[in-house]
Design a protein around this motif. Structure first.
Motif, mmCIF file in Angstrom:
data_model
loop_
_atom_site.group_PDB
_atom_site.id
_atom_site.type_symbol
_atom_site.label_atom_id
_atom_site.label_comp_id
_atom_site.label_asym_id
_atom_site.label_seq_id
_atom_site.Cartn_x
_atom_site.Cartn_y
_atom_site.Cartn_z
ATOM 1 N N MET A 36 0.842 -1.121 0.039
ATOM 2 C CA MET A 36 0.348 0.087 -0.290
ATOM 3 C C MET A 36 0.437 1.265 -0.377
ATOM 4 O O MET A 36 0.592 2.270 -0.566
ATOM 5 N N GLU A 37 2.191 0.949 0.705
ATOM 6 C CA GLU A 37 3.166 1.844 1.059
ATOM 7 C C GLU A 37 3.534 2.971 -0.557
ATOM 8 O O GLU A 37 3.531 3.616 -0.480
ATOM 9 N N ILE A 38 3.832 1.490 -1.479
ATOM 10 C CA ILE A 38 4.884 1.808 -2.485
ATOM 11 C C ILE A 38 3.549 1.874 -3.312
ATOM 12 O O ILE A 38 3.750 3.344 -4.603
ATOM 13 N N LYS A 39 2.216 1.365 -3.331
ATOM 14 C CA LYS A 39 1.158 2.383 -4.333
ATOM 15 C C LYS A 39 1.106 4.116 -4.013
ATOM 16 O O LYS A 39 0.365 4.456 -5.155
ATOM 17 N N ASN A 40 0.730 4.051 -3.219
ATOM 18 C CA ASN A 40 0.738 5.439 -2.806
ATOM 19 C C ASN A 40 1.712 6.231 -3.281
ATOM 20 O O ASN A 40 1.196 7.036 -3.998
ATOM 21 N N ILE A 41 2.725 5.852 -3.274
ATOM 22 C CA ILE A 41 4.087 6.520 -3.817
ATOM 23 C C ILE A 41 4.289 6.537 -5.146
ATOM 24 O O ILE A 41 4.449 7.820 -6.006
ATOM 25 N N LEU A 42 4.141 6.017 -6.140
ATOM 26 C CA LEU A 42 3.559 5.269 -6.953
ATOM 27 C C LEU A 42 2.254 6.317 -7.738
ATOM 28 O O LEU A 42 2.776 7.710 -8.745
ATOM 29 N N GLU A 43 1.581 6.225 -6.968
ATOM 30 C CA GLU A 43 0.081 7.388 -7.227
ATOM 31 C C GLU A 43 0.882 8.765 -7.185
ATOM 32 O O GLU A 43 0.323 9.845 -7.965
ATOM 33 N N SER A 44 1.034 9.409 -6.794
ATOM 34 C CA SER A 44 1.561 10.473 -6.385
ATOM 35 C C SER A 44 2.670 10.972 -7.679
ATOM 36 O O SER A 44 2.442 12.342 -7.750
ATOM 37 N N GLU A 45 3.376 10.557 -8.253
ATOM 38 C CA GLU A 45 3.858 10.315 -8.805
ATOM 39 C C GLU A 45 3.267 10.123 -9.707
ATOM 40 O O GLU A 45 4.713 10.386 -11.161
ATOM 41 N N GLY A 46 2.028 9.988 -10.594
ATOM 42 C CA GLY A 46 1.717 9.769 -11.480
ATOM 43 C C GLY A 46 2.316 8.526 -12.138
ATOM 44 O O GLY A 46 1.548 8.591 -13.768
ATOM 45 N N ILE A 47 2.799 7.235 -12.113
ATOM 46 C CA ILE A 47 2.860 6.376 -12.724
ATOM 47 C C ILE A 47 1.935 5.254 -12.164
ATOM 48 O O ILE A 47 1.520 4.732 -11.303
ATOM 49 N N GLU A 48 1.304 4.530 -13.160
ATOM 50 C CA GLU A 48 0.011 4.016 -13.415
ATOM 51 C C GLU A 48 1.420 1.849 -13.681
ATOM 52 O O GLU A 48 2.002 1.930 -13.578
ATOM 53 N N TYR A 49 0.562 1.336 -12.470
ATOM 54 C CA TYR A 49 1.090 0.656 -11.839
ATOM 55 C C TYR A 49 -0.447 -0.348 -12.091
ATOM 56 O O TYR A 49 -1.538 -0.812 -12.289
ATOM 57 N N TYR A 50 -0.409 -1.975 -11.573
ATOM 58 C CA TYR A 50 -0.878 -2.728 -11.833
ATOM 59 C C TYR A 50 -0.682 -4.170 -10.717
ATOM 60 O O TYR A 50 0.405 -4.118 -10.267
ATOM 61 N N GLU A 51 -1.645 -4.481 -9.660
ATOM 62 C CA GLU A 51 -0.557 -5.332 -8.633
ATOM 63 C C GLU A 51 -1.989 -7.325 -8.823
ATOM 64 O O GLU A 51 -2.484 -7.405 -9.511
ATOM 65 N N LEU A 52 -0.632 -8.152 -8.350
ATOM 66 C CA LEU A 52 -1.165 -9.589 -8.901
ATOM 67 C C LEU A 52 -1.387 -10.139 -7.278
ATOM 68 O O LEU A 52 -0.115 -9.686 -6.909
#
Length: 68
Positions: free
Chosen positions: A16-32
């Motif tokens: 969750m911490e990593i997802k929040n950082i990625l979102e704040s930097e505008g980096i799209e991700y996906y989770e498995l």
């Protein structure tokens, strides 16, 4: 498009911490989510992926939070 694994582990809090950082930097991700719901934290893992285009920036962000 190739995908780059940015995180693999059992900690939902860390993911969750990593997802929040990625979102704040505008980096799209996906989770498995390969965690076994009966044995959370013991069996399986969470994996986060970013696109190859964002992989360098995401890796730098990961390194900066690991240094903290």
């Amino acid at each position: 498009m190739s995908d780059y694994k940015i995180y693999s582990g059992t900690s939902q809090i860390r993911a969750m911490e990593i997802k929040n950082i990625l979102e704040s930097e505008g980096i799209e991700y996906y989770e498995l989510n390969k965690l076994d719901s009966s044995y959370t934290g013991i069996l399986g893992e969470l994996q986060l992926y970013v696109s190859e285009a964002d992989s360098e920036k995401a890796q730098q962000l990961m390194e900066s939070i690991e240094d903290e």
